[in-house]
Design an enzyme around this catalytic site. Structure first.
Site, short mmCIF file in Angstrom:
data_model
loop_
_atom_site.label_atom_id
_atom_site.label_comp_id
_atom_site.label_asym_id
_atom_site.label_seq_id
_atom_site.Cartn_x
_atom_site.Cartn_y
_atom_site.Cartn_z
N HIS A 1 51.88 49.50 55.48
CA HIS A 1 51.63 49.36 54.05
C HIS A 1 50.90 48.47 53.86
CE1 HIS A 1 55.15 52.41 53.05
NE2 HIS A 1 53.99 53.22 53.38
N CYS B 1 41.78 33.48 41.63
CA CYS B 1 40.25 33.89 43.04
C CYS B 1 39.73 32.19 42.34
CB CYS B 1 39.55 34.80 42.74
SG CYS B 1 37.96 34.73 44.49
ZN LIG Z 1 37.48 36.33 43.20
#
Ligand SMILES: [Zn+2]
Length: 162
Positions: A43, A73
């Site tokens: 998983h 990010c």
């Molecule tokens: Zn990114």
């Protein structure tokens, strides 16, 4: 979280050459923390994370240390999420292929801590065609009737005594 007696017992068995590997549905990375090397996380794992847009990879510390509740990010600003399979997702996974290979080659399969009702672990368990099936689970499982050896107890207690 810290590994329990079962995690440590499995790591010790592997180090002694009595266990080839561990297949787990858990995503907490505790098997590796206990010392297991061949761990197939079907998983996924929260130890690895990626940007949903550009796929840049991040370790767990990046997530834990993020000031933002939804980690972003550094390259593109999109959400960073763990490499885990959420319910309903069918991600092609090298871990599943490795797990299937382990099951296919196994002479003995120990299944612990799952009722095997649904999911990829249940699929894998049904593919086992080796000689010895051992089940360690407090409740009855789908395969209890087919097992060569059944322990109706916690996996930590049983493996901890090996
Ligand atoms: Zn990114």
């Amino acid at each position: 979280m810290e590994p329990n007696a079962a995690h440590y017992a499995l790591a010790r068995m592997e180090a002694e050459g009595r266990l080839e590997g561990v297949i787990t549905q858990n995503i907490d990375g505790l098997h590796q923390k206990a010392g297991s090397v061949n761990v197939q996380e079907i998983h996924g794992t929260t130890l690895r994370n990626h940007c949903v847009f550009c796929r840049k990879e991040y370790d767990a510390d990046y997530i834990f240390d993020s000031p933002d509740p939804v980690p972003k990010c550094t390259e593109c600003g999109e959400m960073v999420r763990p490499d885990v399979t959420l319910y309903g997702e069918m991600l092609p996974s090298p871990a599943y292929d490795n797990a299937l290979d382990l099951v296919n080659r196994a002479d003995c399969l120990i299944i612990g801590g799952t009722s095997l009702e649904v999911g990829s672990a249940a699929q894998l368990a049904h593919k086992f065609h080796g000689n010895y099936l051992v089940i360690i689970n407090k409740g009855k499982t789908r395969l209890t009737g087919k097992a060569d050896l059944v322990f109706r107890d916690s996996i930590g207690k049983v493996l901890g005594e090996l």
